[in-house]
Every structure is written in C-alpha cells, then in structure tokens.
Scaffold this motif. Sequence first.
Motif, PDB file in Angstrom:
ATOM      1  N   SER A  28       3.134   1.786  -8.112  1.00  0.00           N
ATOM      2  CA  SER A  28       2.680   2.798  -7.292  1.00  0.00           C
ATOM      3  C   SER A  28       3.311   2.814  -5.921  1.00  0.00           C
ATOM      4  O   SER A  28       3.669   3.666  -5.347  1.00  0.00           O
ATOM      5  CB  SER A  28       1.377   2.623  -7.345  1.00  0.00           C
ATOM      6  N   LYS A  55       6.957   7.986 -21.453  1.00  0.00           N
ATOM      7  CA  LYS A  55       5.408   8.798 -21.296  1.00  0.00           C
ATOM      8  C   LYS A  55       4.451   7.832 -21.582  1.00  0.00           C
ATOM      9  O   LYS A  55       4.670   6.976 -22.519  1.00  0.00           O
ATOM     10  CB  LYS A  55       5.415   9.820 -22.381  1.00  0.00           C
ATOM     11  N   THR A  56       3.520   7.650 -20.835  1.00  0.00           N
ATOM     12  CA  THR A  56       2.674   6.617 -20.904  1.00  0.00           C
ATOM     13  C   THR A  56       1.176   7.226 -20.358  1.00  0.00           C
ATOM     14  O   THR A  56       0.934   7.755 -19.503  1.00  0.00           O
ATOM     15  CB  THR A  56       2.818   5.262 -19.717  1.00  0.00           C
ATOM     16  N   MET A  57       0.206   6.656 -21.357  1.00  0.00           N
ATOM     17  CA  MET A  57      -1.222   7.229 -21.008  1.00  0.00           C
ATOM     18  C   MET A  57      -2.036   5.809 -20.961  1.00  0.00           C
ATOM     19  O   MET A  57      -1.708   4.771 -21.839  1.00  0.00           O
ATOM     20  CB  MET A  57      -1.705   7.952 -22.234  1.00  0.00           C
ATOM     21  N   CYS A  63      -9.133   3.849 -19.367  1.00  0.00           N
ATOM     22  CA  CYS A  63      -9.732   2.705 -18.799  1.00  0.00           C
ATOM     23  C   CYS A  63     -11.261   2.974 -18.894  1.00  0.00           C
ATOM     24  O   CYS A  63     -11.689   4.231 -18.992  1.00  0.00           O
ATOM     25  CB  CYS A  63      -9.599   2.740 -17.151  1.00  0.00           C
ATOM     26  N   ALA A 104      -7.032   2.263 -12.165  1.00  0.00           N
ATOM     27  CA  ALA A 104      -6.713   3.540 -12.574  1.00  0.00           C
ATOM     28  C   ALA A 104      -5.995   4.656 -11.756  1.00  0.00           C
ATOM     29  O   ALA A 104      -5.244   5.323 -12.022  1.00  0.00           O
ATOM     30  CB  ALA A 104      -7.748   4.140 -13.526  1.00  0.00           C
ATOM     31  N   ALA A 105      -6.690   4.628 -10.365  1.00  0.00           N
ATOM     32  CA  ALA A 105      -6.088   5.321  -9.314  1.00  0.00           C
ATOM     33  C   ALA A 105      -4.736   5.286  -8.979  1.00  0.00           C
ATOM     34  O   ALA A 105      -3.928   5.881  -8.917  1.00  0.00           O
ATOM     35  CB  ALA A 105      -6.954   5.409  -8.129  1.00  0.00           C
ATOM     36  N   ARG A 106      -4.458   3.810  -8.875  1.00  0.00           N
ATOM     37  CA  ARG A 106      -3.037   3.433  -8.712  1.00  0.00           C
ATOM     38  C   ARG A 106      -2.090   3.866  -9.666  1.00  0.00           C
ATOM     39  O   ARG A 106      -0.945   4.132  -9.337  1.00  0.00           O
ATOM     40  CB  ARG A 106      -3.000   1.807  -8.392  1.00  0.00           C
ATOM     41  N   ALA A 107      -2.393   3.445 -10.998  1.00  0.00           N
ATOM     42  CA  ALA A 107      -1.567   4.012 -12.069  1.00  0.00           C
ATOM     43  C   ALA A 107      -1.340   5.322 -11.942  1.00  0.00           C
ATOM     44  O   ALA A 107      -0.198   5.884 -12.395  1.00  0.00           O
ATOM     45  CB  ALA A 107      -2.207   3.677 -13.385  1.00  0.00           C
ATOM     46  N   LYS A 108      -2.499   6.218 -11.755  1.00  0.00           N
ATOM     47  CA  LYS A 108      -2.317   7.659 -11.778  1.00  0.00           C
ATOM     48  C   LYS A 108      -0.986   8.015 -10.843  1.00  0.00           C
ATOM     49  O   LYS A 108      -0.518   9.310 -11.081  1.00  0.00           O
ATOM     50  CB  LYS A 108      -3.437   8.128 -11.312  1.00  0.00           C
ATOM     51  N   THR A 109      -0.802   7.426  -9.640  1.00  0.00           N
ATOM     52  CA  THR A 109       0.275   7.633  -8.574  1.00  0.00           C
ATOM     53  C   THR A 109       1.642   7.198  -9.110  1.00  0.00           C
ATOM     54  O   THR A 109       2.506   8.001  -8.681  1.00  0.00           O
ATOM     55  CB  THR A 109      -0.145   6.954  -7.306  1.00  0.00           C
ATOM     56  N   LYS A 153       5.228   7.846 -10.604  1.00  0.00           N
ATOM     57  CA  LYS A 153       5.985   8.852 -10.987  1.00  0.00           C
ATOM     58  C   LYS A 153       6.961   8.211 -12.080  1.00  0.00           C
ATOM     59  O   LYS A 153       7.489   7.265 -11.845  1.00  0.00           O
ATOM     60  CB  LYS A 153       6.790   9.468  -9.970  1.00  0.00           C
TER      61      LYS A 153
END
Length: 192
Positions: A108, A140-142, A145, A164-169, A171
């Motif tokens: 991140s 591609k990763t999903m 949580c 989850a918020a960190r993982a979402k950032t 790229k």
Amino acid sequence: MGDAYVSNLTKHRCESVNEALELYKKGDVNRQIGSTNINEKSSRSHAVLQIGLEVRKYTMVRHATLNLVDLAGSEKVRLTGAEGLQLKEGGHINKSLLALSTVIAKLSERTQTGNSRMHIPFRDSKLTRILEPALGGRAKTMIICTITPAPKYFDESLSTLKFAARAKTIKISPQANQVILNHRGKKETKTQ
C-alpha cells in the motif's frame, strides 16, 4: 508454492473438475480444527489450495494459478484461553498474520509513494512467500474479510477493517503468463 518448504505438501494432476473436488475434500479433512473459549471450531492453521491451470492453443501455452486461502483468525490468549499446543499454534497464526499485514502495508505504501523499488518483506513467512505471486501486483487478487458485530470483539473487527482498507489501496497490473513454442518446439516465455 513458490520456494517455501511446506511439509506434507502434495501436487496432483487433475483431468476433470470432479478429480479436483475430490482432492479438495481430501485436503479439507486434513485441516486442523480445535475448540477455544470463543470458537467451537477454530482453525488451528491457514489453509491454502493452489490450482494451476494450463491452456494450450496451437503453439501458445497460457499458465494461471488460482489461490484459495482461508486464513485462521488472529488470537488473543485472554479471549481464547489457549494453553499448551493451542497456545503455540496461536502464536504461529499471529506471527504469519503479522507478516501478511506488514506485506500489505508495504505494498500500500509503495502504491501511495510510487516507489517501485521499495523492499516488500515476502520472505518473512511461508504464507507471504507462497502468496507473493498473487500479492506482488501482477495478478488479479480478491480478498474477502469477515468480521463480527459483537462489541466484545470490536478491536479484532477494527483491525480487520484497517487491513482491508490498506489492501484496497494497492494498485495492480495484471499480466498474462504465456509460453510461445517456436518452430523447434523450444519455449519462449512472454508476459502481456
């Protein structure tokens, strides 16, 4: 699974979906589960199922890996009441989750700063070494949580949401892995 050694790891070739499902069931039976004060069926280890796919078309071979990962939840001894072997298992679970959280935080940070040369500590645990190809930005990763609304576990739920918020950032730039066979039948690896 990368270059991490995992004891009793097996690799099987499947020719059908039914064969793959039978192997999945066999692996699921081997999962370690135990009872704690907060969970009657607590995972005592992470479970990783890697499915390698290969598609051949003329002189081109495409490779893909699907990682299905079920992480054991972090454990606080004061809540679980773990002792002996369960306490040791909980320590190993927490250590690998910390390594994964650190990798996600660094990925991140790398995205936010644009520093593509930043060191990402994939080698800090077997789990992160195994998942490096999936987390490293070319796949591609999903991530799914799960949390509980119970006030008693507020800290654990908040920690999961921050993860989850960190993982979402992060790229990513997915690339197809393919091998082209030249006229002599030799491989020339290419990515797109």
